[in-house]
Design an enzyme around this catalytic site. Structure first.
Site, short mmCIF file in Angstrom:
data_model
loop_
_atom_site.label_atom_id
_atom_site.label_comp_id
_atom_site.label_asym_id
_atom_site.label_seq_id
_atom_site.Cartn_x
_atom_site.Cartn_y
_atom_site.Cartn_z
N ASP A 22 24.74 30.07 50.29
CA ASP A 22 24.15 30.52 49.01
C ASP A 22 22.64 30.69 49.12
OD1 ASP A 22 23.61 27.73 49.22
OD2 ASP A 22 23.13 27.69 47.08
N ASP B 12 28.42 26.15 54.06
CA ASP B 12 27.34 25.38 53.49
C ASP B 12 27.98 24.52 52.39
OD1 ASP B 12 24.63 24.79 52.69
OD2 ASP B 12 24.99 26.11 50.99
N GLY C 256 18.77 25.41 50.46
CA GLY C 256 19.07 25.44 51.90
C GLY C 256 17.94 24.89 52.76
N ASP D 199 26.02 22.47 49.47
CA ASP D 199 25.37 22.60 48.16
C ASP D 199 25.29 24.06 47.73
OD1 ASP D 199 24.83 19.86 48.14
OD2 ASP D 199 22.87 20.10 49.07
N ARG E 143 14.70 18.37 52.57
CA ARG E 143 13.99 17.65 51.50
C ARG E 143 12.48 17.66 51.75
NH1 ARG E 143 15.85 11.75 51.30
NH2 ARG E 143 17.82 12.84 51.59
N SER F 266 21.73 18.78 53.89
CA SER F 266 21.60 17.56 53.08
C SER F 266 21.95 16.29 53.85
CB SER F 266 22.51 17.66 51.86
OG SER F 266 22.48 16.42 51.17
N ASN G 173 22.75 13.74 52.28
CA ASN G 173 23.75 13.09 51.42
C ASN G 173 25.14 13.72 51.57
OD1 ASN G 173 22.04 11.17 49.76
ND2 ASN G 173 20.93 13.08 49.42
P1 B16 Z 1 19.01 16.15 50.71
P2 B16 Z 1 22.85 22.79 51.82
C1 B16 Z 1 20.57 21.60 51.08
O1 B16 Z 1 21.95 21.59 51.21
C2 B16 Z 1 20.16 22.06 49.70
O2 B16 Z 1 20.48 23.42 49.50
C3 B16 Z 1 18.66 21.91 49.56
O3 B16 Z 1 18.24 22.31 48.26
C4 B16 Z 1 18.28 20.44 49.80
O4 B16 Z 1 16.88 20.26 49.73
C5 B16 Z 1 18.77 20.04 51.20
O5 B16 Z 1 20.17 20.23 51.28
C6 B16 Z 1 18.44 18.59 51.53
O6 B16 Z 1 19.21 17.74 50.74
O7 B16 Z 1 17.76 15.88 49.94
O8 B16 Z 1 20.28 15.67 50.02
O9 B16 Z 1 18.92 15.68 52.14
O10 B16 Z 1 22.67 23.92 50.87
O11 B16 Z 1 22.35 23.03 53.23
O12 B16 Z 1 24.26 22.21 51.78
MG MG Z 2 23.35 25.72 49.93
#
Ligand code: B16
Ligand code: MG
Length: 219
Positions: free
Chosen positions: A170, A11, A48, A13, A51, A116, A118
């Site tokens: 996480d 993962d 996780g 974030d 959005r 994410s 991003n």
């Molecule tokens: P974005 P991961 C997730 O990343 C985050 O944990 C989660 O809090 C967030 O809402 C999601 O990405 C979407 O992110 O808004 O940048 O598209 O933990 O899967 O790496």
């Molecule tokens: Mg994460």
């Protein structure tokens, strides 16, 4: 027979870098603007999760029309993108580079699987794109964690069967997705919150690689 772990799925974030703090700060601003209660405990449910789903959780019973909903998603993302401008290779969490090197030494294959959208930008700013065989982001699948779809796609792209893959996560949504994919799981964070993971460490820097691998291969 002992299994051989060959595929390592990370993962992003909250595992490789602390962008989860930036997600938290961006949602906090949105919640304040909407005068909705929000704290770190509520934020745990957003880890996780996509959005779109995060905003649904934040709004609870409130049901804005679709144009306001879309505007809030865009606003949250613009706050988040402001925060991630400050990411550099120093923003990698302790132990991240070391574990990637240990895996390479063992001949393992490595993927990132993040919800994410991003991911691309964050990976580039961290300077770690070249360390991964496969990079999957929030655009890669329709059903996000806790659905197992993204991890199963990672296993396919790594050409390693799910039972020989381990996921580092996480979030409880991510641990559940790993389980549903038939993969081993390592929780990164609090053992109370991630108690369904096969193993839990309070950070990648707390992992002694060979000892962890020995335990995983005995499951
Ligand atoms: P974005 P991961 C997730 O990343 C985050 O944990 C989660 O809090 C967030 O809402 C999601 O990405 C979407 O992110 O808004 O940048 O598209 O933990 O899967 O790496
Ligand atoms: Mg994460």
């Amino acid at each position: 027979m002992r299994r051989k772990v060959e595929g390592y799925i990370f993962d992003l974030d909250g595992v490789l870098t602390n962008t989860s703090e930036f997600h938290y700060l961006a949602w906090k601003r949105i919640a304040e603007e909407l005068k909705i209660p929000f704290d770190r405990k509520i934020n745990e449910n957003l880890k996780g999760v996509s959005r779109h789903e995060c905003l649904r959780i934040l709004l609870g019973e409130r049901n804005p029309d679709s144009s306001l909903f879309e505007e809030l998603l865009a606003r949250k993302n613009s706050y988040y993108r402001d925060y991630i401008k400050r990411i550099t290779p120093k923003s990698l969490l302790p132990g991240a580079l070391n574990i990637l090197d240990c895996i390479r030494e063992k001949g393992g294959r490595i993927a990132v699987a993040s919800v994410s959208k991003n991911t691309d930008e964050v990976m580039t700013m961290l300077g770690i794109r070249g360390k991964f065989d496969v990079i999957l982001d929030g655009y890669s699948v329709k059903k996000t964690k806790p659905e197992p779809e993204q991890f199963l796609l990672a296993s396919k792209m790594l050409s390693i069967v799910p039972g020989c893959c381990v996921v580092f996560e996480d979030s409880s949504a991510g641990i559940e997705a790993a389980k549903r994919a038939g993969m081993l799981s390592v929780g990164i964070g609090s053992s109370k919150r991630l108690d369904s993971a096969d193993l839990v460490f309070n950070g990648l820097d707390k992992i002694e690689f060979n000892s962890m691998l020995g335990k995983l291969e005995r499951f």
